[in-house]
Design a protein around this motif. Structure first.
Motif, PDB file in Angstrom:
ATOM      1  N   THR A  11       0.815  -1.216   0.000  1.00 59.19           N
ATOM      2  CA  THR A  11       0.000   0.000   0.000  1.00 59.19           C
ATOM      3  C   THR A  11       0.850   1.267   0.000  1.00 59.19           C
ATOM      4  O   THR A  11       0.301   2.366   0.005  1.00 59.19           O
ATOM      5  CB  THR A  11      -0.951   0.019   1.216  1.00 59.19           C
ATOM      6  N   GLY A  12       2.174   1.117   0.028  1.00 63.72           N
ATOM      7  CA  GLY A  12       3.064   2.278  -0.037  1.00 63.72           C
ATOM      8  C   GLY A  12       3.098   3.108   1.229  1.00 63.72           C
ATOM      9  O   GLY A  12       3.387   4.302   1.178  1.00 63.72           O
ATOM     10  N   ILE A  13       2.836   2.486   2.362  1.00 59.85           N
ATOM     11  CA  ILE A  13       2.848   3.207   3.641  1.00 59.85           C
ATOM     12  C   ILE A  13       4.233   3.779   3.934  1.00 59.85           C
ATOM     13  O   ILE A  13       4.361   4.883   4.432  1.00 59.85           O
ATOM     14  CB  ILE A  13       2.386   2.287   4.788  1.00 59.85           C
ATOM     15  N   GLY A  14       5.277   3.011   3.632  1.00 62.96           N
ATOM     16  CA  GLY A  14       6.636   3.508   3.785  1.00 62.96           C
ATOM     17  C   GLY A  14       7.357   3.083   5.040  1.00 62.96           C
ATOM     18  O   GLY A  14       8.429   3.604   5.337  1.00 62.96           O
ATOM     19  N   ILE A  15       6.795   2.145   5.792  1.00 62.89           N
ATOM     20  CA  ILE A  15       7.497   1.658   6.983  1.00 62.89           C
ATOM     21  C   ILE A  15       8.834   1.054   6.587  1.00 62.89           C
ATOM     22  O   ILE A  15       9.849   1.286   7.241  1.00 62.89           O
ATOM     23  CB  ILE A  15       6.626   0.643   7.752  1.00 62.89           C
ATOM     24  N   CYS A  16       8.838   0.290   5.500  1.00 60.70           N
ATOM     25  CA  CYS A  16      10.083  -0.331   5.043  1.00 60.70           C
ATOM     26  C   CYS A  16      11.133   0.719   4.690  1.00 60.70           C
ATOM     27  O   CYS A  16      12.314   0.566   5.002  1.00 60.70           O
ATOM     28  CB  CYS A  16       9.825  -1.258   3.867  1.00 60.70           C
ATOM     29  N   GLU A  17      10.690   1.792   4.068  1.00 61.83           N
ATOM     30  CA  GLU A  17      11.616   2.864   3.706  1.00 61.83           C
ATOM     31  C   GLU A  17      12.207   3.507   4.948  1.00 61.83           C
ATOM     32  O   GLU A  17      13.397   3.824   4.981  1.00 61.83           O
ATOM     33  CB  GLU A  17      10.912   3.914   2.857  1.00 61.83           C
ATOM     34  N   SER A  18      11.402   3.689   5.973  1.00 62.03           N
ATOM     35  CA  SER A  18      11.915   4.311   7.194  1.00 62.03           C
ATOM     36  C   SER A  18      12.893   3.395   7.927  1.00 62.03           C
ATOM     37  O   SER A  18      13.816   3.875   8.574  1.00 62.03           O
ATOM     38  CB  SER A  18      10.768   4.722   8.123  1.00 62.03           C
ATOM     39  N   LEU A  19      12.700   2.072   7.801  1.00 55.96           N
ATOM     40  CA  LEU A  19      13.581   1.122   8.484  1.00 55.96           C
ATOM     41  C   LEU A  19      14.827   0.772   7.681  1.00 55.96           C
ATOM     42  O   LEU A  19      15.867   0.476   8.257  1.00 55.96           O
ATOM     43  CB  LEU A  19      12.808  -0.159   8.815  1.00 55.96           C
ATOM     44  N   ALA A  20      14.723   0.794   6.364  1.00 54.49           N
ATOM     45  CA  ALA A  20      15.853   0.435   5.497  1.00 54.49           C
ATOM     46  C   ALA A  20      15.889   1.370   4.286  1.00 54.49           C
ATOM     47  O   ALA A  20      15.620   0.960   3.154  1.00 54.49           O
ATOM     48  CB  ALA A  20      15.739  -1.020   5.061  1.00 54.49           C
ATOM     49  N   PRO A  21      16.221   2.645   4.510  1.00 45.48           N
ATOM     50  CA  PRO A  21      16.168   3.633   3.422  1.00 45.48           C
ATOM     51  C   PRO A  21      17.178   3.403   2.294  1.00 45.48           C
ATOM     52  O   PRO A  21      17.001   3.942   1.204  1.00 45.48           O
ATOM     53  CB  PRO A  21      16.433   4.953   4.141  1.00 45.48           C
ATOM     54  N   ASP A  22      18.194   2.609   2.535  1.00 43.10           N
ATOM     55  CA  ASP A  22      19.165   2.320   1.481  1.00 43.10           C
ATOM     56  C   ASP A  22      18.673   1.224   0.538  1.00 43.10           C
ATOM     57  O   ASP A  22      19.278   0.988  -0.505  1.00 43.10           O
ATOM     58  CB  ASP A  22      20.505   1.900   2.088  1.00 43.10           C
ATOM     59  N   VAL A  23      17.575   0.561   0.914  1.00 41.58           N
ATOM     60  CA  VAL A  23      17.074  -0.563   0.127  1.00 41.58           C
ATOM     61  C   VAL A  23      15.687  -0.289  -0.453  1.00 41.58           C
ATOM     62  O   VAL A  23      15.369  -0.737  -1.547  1.00 41.58           O
ATOM     63  CB  VAL A  23      17.049  -1.850   0.984  1.00 41.58           C
ATOM     64  N   PHE A  24      14.874   0.485   0.275  1.00 39.93           N
ATOM     65  CA  PHE A  24      13.498   0.756  -0.154  1.00 39.93           C
ATOM     66  C   PHE A  24      13.260   2.252  -0.315  1.00 39.93           C
ATOM     67  O   PHE A  24      13.814   3.057   0.426  1.00 39.93           O
ATOM     68  CB  PHE A  24      12.497   0.236   0.888  1.00 39.93           C
ATOM     69  N   GLU A  25      12.396   2.572  -1.281  1.00 41.51           N
ATOM     70  CA  GLU A  25      11.996   3.962  -1.481  1.00 41.51           C
ATOM     71  C   GLU A  25      10.564   3.984  -2.012  1.00 41.51           C
ATOM     72  O   GLU A  25      10.215   3.208  -2.895  1.00 41.51           O
ATOM     73  CB  GLU A  25      12.922   4.617  -2.495  1.00 41.51           C
ATOM     74  N   VAL A  26       9.742   4.851  -1.447  1.00 42.12           N
ATOM     75  CA  VAL A  26       8.396   5.055  -1.976  1.00 42.12           C
ATOM     76  C   VAL A  26       8.491   6.251  -2.919  1.00 42.12           C
ATOM     77  O   VAL A  26       8.899   7.341  -2.511  1.00 42.12           O
ATOM     78  CB  VAL A  26       7.377   5.312  -0.839  1.00 42.12           C
ATOM     79  N   ASP A  27       8.123   6.026  -4.189  1.00 43.48           N
ATOM     80  CA  ASP A  27       8.267   7.093  -5.181  1.00 43.48           C
ATOM     81  C   ASP A  27       7.122   8.101  -5.082  1.00 43.48           C
ATOM     82  O   ASP A  27       6.227   7.978  -4.240  1.00 43.48           O
ATOM     83  CB  ASP A  27       8.414   6.525  -6.593  1.00 43.48           C
ATOM     84  N   ASP A  28       7.145   9.087  -5.938  1.00 40.83           N
ATOM     85  CA  ASP A  28       6.151  10.169  -5.908  1.00 40.83           C
ATOM     86  C   ASP A  28       4.727   9.683  -6.176  1.00 40.83           C
ATOM     87  O   ASP A  28       3.773  10.361  -5.828  1.00 40.83           O
ATOM     88  CB  ASP A  28       6.524  11.253  -6.922  1.00 40.83           C
ATOM     89  N   ASN A  29       4.593   8.515  -6.795  1.00 38.92           N
ATOM     90  CA  ASN A  29       3.273   7.945  -7.064  1.00 38.92           C
ATOM     91  C   ASN A  29       2.774   7.071  -5.922  1.00 38.92           C
ATOM     92  O   ASN A  29       1.690   6.498  -6.009  1.00 38.92           O
ATOM     93  CB  ASN A  29       3.297   7.111  -8.345  1.00 38.92           C
ATOM     94  N   GLY A  30       3.599   6.926  -4.871  1.00 34.47           N
ATOM     95  CA  GLY A  30       3.228   6.079  -3.746  1.00 34.47           C
ATOM     96  C   GLY A  30       3.549   4.614  -3.960  1.00 34.47           C
ATOM     97  O   GLY A  30       3.097   3.763  -3.205  1.00 34.47           O
TER      98      GLY A  30
END
Length: 63
Positions: A11-30
């Motif tokens: 769903t593009g919430i971004g928890i993964c990005e906050s925990l592993a920002p070097d591996v995950f990124e939520v783009d501008d489209n979510g």
């Protein structure tokens, strides 16, 4: 170790990005972008936390 993303569940919430920002990124489209499908050894603990913390279970490890 490889990351498998189930886009239908994400769903593009971004928890993964906050925990592993070097591996995950939520783009501008979510949409989630996996920056490194093969997990760098230096990020294994962060990625494991992201997989465990995904509320939709959209992330998994594959050997």
């Amino acid at each position: 170790m490889r990351i498998v993303l189930d886009r239908a569940k994400c769903t593009g919430i971004g928890i993964c990005e906050s925990l592993a920002p070097d591996v995950f990124e939520v783009d501008d489209n979510g949409d989630l972008v996996v920056l490194h499908a093969e997990v760098p050894s230096s990020a294994e603990a962060d990625v494991a936390a992201a997989v465990e913390g995904c509320p939709t279970q959209a992330l998994q490890f594959e050997a």
